[in-house]
Design a protein around this motif. Structure first.
Motif, mmCIF file in Angstrom:
data_model
loop_
_atom_site.group_PDB
_atom_site.id
_atom_site.type_symbol
_atom_site.label_atom_id
_atom_site.label_comp_id
_atom_site.label_asym_id
_atom_site.label_seq_id
_atom_site.Cartn_x
_atom_site.Cartn_y
_atom_site.Cartn_z
ATOM 1 N N ALA A 67 0.820 -1.215 0.000
ATOM 2 C CA ALA A 67 0.000 0.000 0.000
ATOM 3 C C ALA A 67 0.857 1.270 0.000
ATOM 4 O O ALA A 67 0.352 2.356 -0.296
ATOM 5 N N LEU A 68 2.132 1.122 0.319
ATOM 6 C CA LEU A 68 3.033 2.284 0.324
ATOM 7 C C LEU A 68 3.595 2.470 -1.082
ATOM 8 O O LEU A 68 4.594 1.880 -1.457
ATOM 9 N N THR A 69 2.934 3.290 -1.857
ATOM 10 C CA THR A 69 3.274 3.450 -3.265
ATOM 11 C C THR A 69 3.831 4.827 -3.569
ATOM 12 O O THR A 69 3.623 5.793 -2.821
ATOM 13 N N ALA A 70 4.537 4.900 -4.706
ATOM 14 C CA ALA A 70 5.004 6.182 -5.222
ATOM 15 C C ALA A 70 3.778 6.964 -5.729
ATOM 16 O O ALA A 70 2.763 6.364 -6.078
ATOM 17 N N PRO A 71 3.834 8.300 -5.785
ATOM 18 C CA PRO A 71 4.996 9.138 -5.515
ATOM 19 C C PRO A 71 5.153 9.577 -4.057
ATOM 20 O O PRO A 71 6.161 10.184 -3.710
ATOM 21 N N VAL A 72 4.163 9.276 -3.201
ATOM 22 C CA VAL A 72 4.225 9.763 -1.820
ATOM 23 C C VAL A 72 5.315 9.060 -1.030
ATOM 24 O O VAL A 72 6.142 9.699 -0.359
ATOM 25 N N HIS A 73 5.320 7.738 -1.093
ATOM 26 C CA HIS A 73 6.262 6.945 -0.306
ATOM 27 C C HIS A 73 7.514 6.661 -1.137
ATOM 28 O O HIS A 73 7.429 6.276 -2.297
ATOM 29 N N GLY A 74 8.681 6.854 -0.526
ATOM 30 C CA GLY A 74 9.943 6.730 -1.251
ATOM 31 C C GLY A 74 10.426 8.044 -1.831
ATOM 32 O O GLY A 74 11.490 8.097 -2.448
ATOM 33 N N ALA A 75 9.669 9.104 -1.613
ATOM 34 C CA ALA A 75 10.030 10.416 -2.144
ATOM 35 C C ALA A 75 11.017 11.140 -1.233
ATOM 36 O O ALA A 75 11.210 10.784 -0.075
#
Length: 309
Positions: A282-290
């Motif tokens: 559920a931890l998807t780009a662009p929010v997560h990993g930015a």
């Protein structure tokens, strides 16, 4: 004015962003993607970024990047359990790795890898390792260690480490702050810059006692000797007094897994923040990993130390 948080999409997205280092000469941010095995460069002036993989080391972890003093385009990086040097013009997509040291070589710890690392004011490189984890339970072994590099040779300071993470020194170079993430503590040592010795280990702050959920990860320090701590699985950055461990403020970040922080910008008053997107689909780009930037904190940092080899 409250701190402002901005996502920097031009910096790209990572699986496990880490090791941010601001170069005041080129006015660029360097960082790594541990899981991707790549080194990254973000230039605010052009709002552009580049990255490079390590030639012949595909699939291996790269956890830190530190410029070498007085040697433009040279950097110390880690590849798994090795420290080495690369030359990168910030444009090439591959770089060659020249190994200078290896740690955790015993048979029972060869699965460990280097994690966070920084330099003290004399140019010594300080870094720790991370134990092997069980993918089912996500528990890490407690057989990692903490080192510094003296005259090209690793010096072992202590063991029984699980996930060696944040490290930083106060402005007078008399205190050294350290994090082993699963302990949920920020610890402080007495530090001797001349000898490179640390002693008198104490607990400065514990996240549960501060009412904060998550694990302390990377950290930096401001010019007033307050710590800024990234909180993995906590979606925030904490400002903690380096003197008494009290929580001064909490800055919420849209990403959940906050990994590290570094001061940057022309006046070193912009806090760059790396993040990850691990374990949870559920931890998807662009929010997560930015990469994020925090402004209007009312504080600023010091130039980061470079490596002397």
């Amino acid at each position: 004015m409250a701190p402002t948080v901005t996502r920097i999409d031009a910096a790209g997205n990572t699986q496990l962003g880490e090791g941010p280092h601001w170069d005041p000469v080129s006015k660029t941010l360097y960082f790594v993607d541990i899981e991707g095995g790549t080194i990254h460069k973000y230039c605010p002036a052009t709002n552009s970024s580049t990255k490079a993989s390590i030639d012949g080391h595909d699939g291996r972890s790269v956890s830190l990047i530190i410029p070498v003093k007085n040697q433009p385009n040279k950097f110390v990086i880690s590849v798994d359990r090795d420290l080495g040097v690369v030359t990168w013009d910030g444009k090439s997509t591959k770089v060659s790795f020249e190994k200078i040291a290896e740690v955790d070589t015993a048979a029972d710890v060869i699965g460990n890898r280097i994690n966070d690392g920084k330099c003290d004011a004399s140019g010594r490189i300080w870094f720790g390792t991370i134990g092997v984890h069980d993918p089912k339970t996500m528990k890490f072994s407690e057989n990692a260690s903490f080192y510094s590099l003296h005259a090209g040779k690793p010096k072992h300071h202590f063991g029984d480490v699980t996930i060696s993470n944040g490290l930083v020194w106060n402005k007078n170079n008399t205190k050294f702050y350290y994090i082993d993430t699963p302990t949920q503590r920020v610890e402080v040592f007495d530090f001797d810059l001349a000898t490179g010795n640390i002693s008198n280990r104490k607990t400065l702050a514990e996240l549960p006692k501060l009412g904060v959920i998550g694990g302390p990860d990377g950290m930096t320090i401001d010019t007033e000797d307050n710590l800024w701590v990234a909180v993995f699985d906590g979606a925030c950055v904490l400002q903690v007094s380096g003197k008494d461990g009290k929580l001064m403020q909490k800055v919420d970040i849209p990403a959940k897994q906050i990994t590290s922080v570094a001061w940057g910008g022309d006046n070193l008053d912009e806090l760059y923040v790396t993040s990850a997107r691990l374990f949870d689909p559920a931890l998807t780009a662009p929010v997560h990993g930015a990469v994020y930037k925090i402004t209007n904190t009312g504080f600023k940092g010091f130039p980061m130390n470079e490596a002397v080899l």
